[in-house]
Design an enzyme around this catalytic site. Structure first.
Site, mmCIF file in Angstrom:
data_model
loop_
_atom_site.group_PDB
_atom_site.id
_atom_site.type_symbol
_atom_site.label_atom_id
_atom_site.label_comp_id
_atom_site.label_asym_id
_atom_site.label_seq_id
_atom_site.Cartn_x
_atom_site.Cartn_y
_atom_site.Cartn_z
ATOM 1 C CD GLU A 37 -2.580 1.512 2.498
ATOM 2 O OE1 GLU A 37 -2.205 0.946 3.541
ATOM 3 O OE2 GLU A 37 -3.509 2.342 2.466
ATOM 4 N NE ARG A 262 4.623 -7.409 10.264
ATOM 5 C CZ ARG A 262 3.473 -6.819 9.899
ATOM 6 N NH1 ARG A 262 2.370 -7.110 10.559
ATOM 7 N NH2 ARG A 262 3.440 -5.961 8.925
ATOM 8 C CE LYS A 272 3.570 0.109 4.888
ATOM 9 N NZ LYS A 272 2.814 0.346 3.649
#
Length: 565
Positions: A37, A262, A272
């Site tokens: 994204e 992850r 983020k």
RNA sequence: UGGGGCGUCGUCAAGCGGUAAGACACAGGAUUUUGGUUCCUGCAUUCGGAGGUUCGAAUCCUCCCGCCCCAGCCA
């Protein structure tokens, strides 16, 4: 190294793919995608995903698409798109002509939504956001049907068309999938498919005022691109039934979603949101601050793409939560740069040394090897003269045990130079600080060899005072003082673990003259100190700025640390 | 206390019923004009725990314990 690269370690995803190839599930095809994204910069956790997706595709002779998951115009920006593209490219991967955007599929997505409405599998809900939350129930309590759940197909279709036409204001209505409000999986309790957002999209402009949600857009985007293995992170495991539900109801080509854990790295944070916070609050200079675990941060720190790819391969792929020791990343960049980086001499904290018996005005050009690991890199000349600088910490007036460097009366070797012996220590009368050393040299030890075979324990790096160049050097350390800053004990915020010494700027460094016109972005090993990167942004003609990528392993520092404990 | 995952060396991680790979870290030692590099050596009788099945279990079964994720009109 090459053996390692040619036989990548086994992992559960590869196992699944091998099985699918064997059973001909996708006619032997393997197509992946990396779907960021554009709402922030890529970090090394994304690098893991990029290496996985592009790597797998390459391994099976297929391809990987780059697709921007741009379904939320309120958070996404062109700047991020550009940075992501350049980061993926820098890492060494190529999406060729397959640069896609979920927003390219908005029309198709809309059609799919209409199809579900006509099938009686989607409805327009007038409940407010808060009401939807209430109706959803909780983890332990089932949800209940919205009063609007029973609307007719015609009414739903009409309303949805008018949502698209912009007749309603933000938040007033949503389109929901009609699944099961009592499902134990909250994602299946009539998830929202479309929301109204009067926002200008960075690509579609004002064409749309309704935007699809991730769950609806992602599976269809994968399907459109004929992805075979849709690899994502663990938190989407609960979304897989929904991924499958949409594709089944729509009767579309159906990729397989596979989830992996992850990456977490010790001494840093990887979300983020948190990284954005560090940027916005000025704890770092930007997304590409060399202290940041972003790809652009590592790039500016001096990491090579090869080292990061190698790291991503070594950490493996699995489903358990883990925190990889940053020491492994440091090992990877040292391993790479040890072979590739030319050596040079630089003195970070200069201490003046006068060789009293060396002829005044004499300058000798001494030969220095560019890289002992690679004879092909040749050698260079470095000037030697009467006044030199050595590293402040390479002299100790009262040396502790095992200190092999310079001390009063002691002889050491100057690398590629001469043996010198410390004869006199000059101190500042007021502070007692050592400001200058007077030494003698042995003319027979030119090049660093003694004809009588006598040995010295220490070899120091140095530069000739008159010939050296000024430079600024930034020393970077770990961003946080604790291995897991998210372990917020005693209610401490992760930012309270920020390492105040993560950046130290040294402005009076001296480097050897051969570094005069070096290229921006080049990497050197400053002997005995570490690997350094010529900062391409802050360096300029006549101004050298180096970023320390990583120190050399330092067994002396280890000894010191041990004796301190 | 609902659902979904996961527990193998300090940290990652192979292993898929035949008797615990590898890497990093760490600890010794050798070589060395970078206290770098390189090279040796050591480092889980044991796989979250307890039972069970089996000639044989980290691998199969049962129960238990622990950790992670999910209640955005974020992705």
């Amino acid at each position: 190294m090459f053996a390692k690269e040619s036989t990548p370690p086994s992992n559960f995803i590869r196992t699944i793919i091998e099985e699918d190839i064997k059973t001909n599930k996708y006619n032997g095809r393997v197509v992946t995608r990396f779907p960021p994204e554009p709402n922030g910069y890529l970090h090394i956790g994304h690098a893991k995903s990029i290496c996985l997706n592009f790597g797998l595709a390459a391994e099976y002779g297929s391809h990987c698409n780059l697709r921007f998951d741009d379904t939320n115009p309120s958070k996404e920006e062109i700047e991020y798109i550009e940075s992501i593209k350049s980061d993926v490219r820098w890492l060494g991967f190529d999406w060729e002509d397959r640069l896609y955007y979920a927003s390219d599929y908005f029309e198709k997505l809309y059609e799919c939504a209409v199809q579900l409405i006509k099938k009686g599998k989607a409805y327009v809900d007038d409940l407010s956001a808060e009401e939807i939350r209430e109706y959803r129930g909780t983890l332990t309590q089932p949800g209940k049907d919205s009063p609007y759940r029973g609307r007719s197909v015609e009414e739903n279709f009409d309303l949805f068309q008018r949502m698209r036409a912009g007749e309603f204001k933000d938040g007033s209505r949503v389109l929901r999938a009609k699944i099961d409000m009592v499902s134990a999986n909250l994602n299946m309790r009539d998830p929202v498919m479309y929301r109204i957002l009067q926002a200008t999209h960075h690509r579609t402009g004002d064409k749309w005022c309704i935007y699809p949600m991730y769950d609806f857009a992602h599976c269809i985007s994968d399907s459109i691109e004929k992805i075979t293995h849709s690899i994502c992170t663990l938190e989407f495991e609960d979304h897989r039934p929904l991924y499958d539900w949409f594709l089944n109801e729509l009767n579309l080509y159906h990729p397989q979603q596979i989830e992996f854990a992850r990456l977490n790295l010790s001494y840093t944070v990887m979300s983020k949101r948190k990284l954005l916070e560090l940027v916005k609050e000025g704890h770092v200079s930007g997304w590409d601050d060399p202290r940041m675990p972003t790809i652009s941060g590592f790039r500016r720190r001096g990491y090579t793409p090869e080292s990061i790819r190698n790291f991503c391969e070594r950490i493996g792929v699995a489903k358990r939560d883990s925190i990889v020791d940053v020491a492994l990343l440091e090992h990877c960049i040292r391993e790479d740069l040890n072979k590739r980086a030319p050596r040079a001499m630089a003195v970070l904290r200069p201490l003046k040394v006068v060789i009293d018996n060396y002829p005044e005005n004499q300058v000798e050009e001494l030969e220095a090897i560019n890289n002992p690991e690679d004879p092909n890199m040749g050698s260079r000349k470095i000037p030697f003269s009467r006044v030199l600088y050595i590293e402040e910490e390479d002299f100790c007036e009262a040396p502790p045990k095992k200190f092999f460097r310079l001390a009063p009366g002691r002889e050491v070797r100057l690398r590629y130079g001469y043996y010198i012996k410390c004869e006199k220590v000059v101190k500042d009368e007021k502070t007692g600080q050592v400001v200058e050393l007077h030494c003698s040299y042995d003319p027979r030890t030119k090049g660093g060899w003694s004809p009588d075979g006598r040995k010295v324990k220490g070899t120091l790096h140095w530069v000739s005072a008159d010939h050296s160049l000024d430079a600024q050097v930034r020393l970077y350390e770990r961003l946080f003082v604790t291995a897991n800053p998210l372990d917020e004990k005693q209610g401490l915020d992760f930012k309270s673990y920020l390492n105040p010494n993560a950046l130290q700027t040294l402005t009076s460094c001296k480097v050897e003259p051969s570094l005069k016109n070096i290229a921006l972005g080049s990497r050197y090993q400053f002997e005995r100190l570490g690997y350094f990167y010529v900062d391409p942004i802050d360096s300029s003609e006549g101004k050298l700025v180096f970023n320390r990528t990583v120190t050399l392993r330092d067994s002396w520092a280890k000894i010191v640390r041990k004796s301190e404990n």
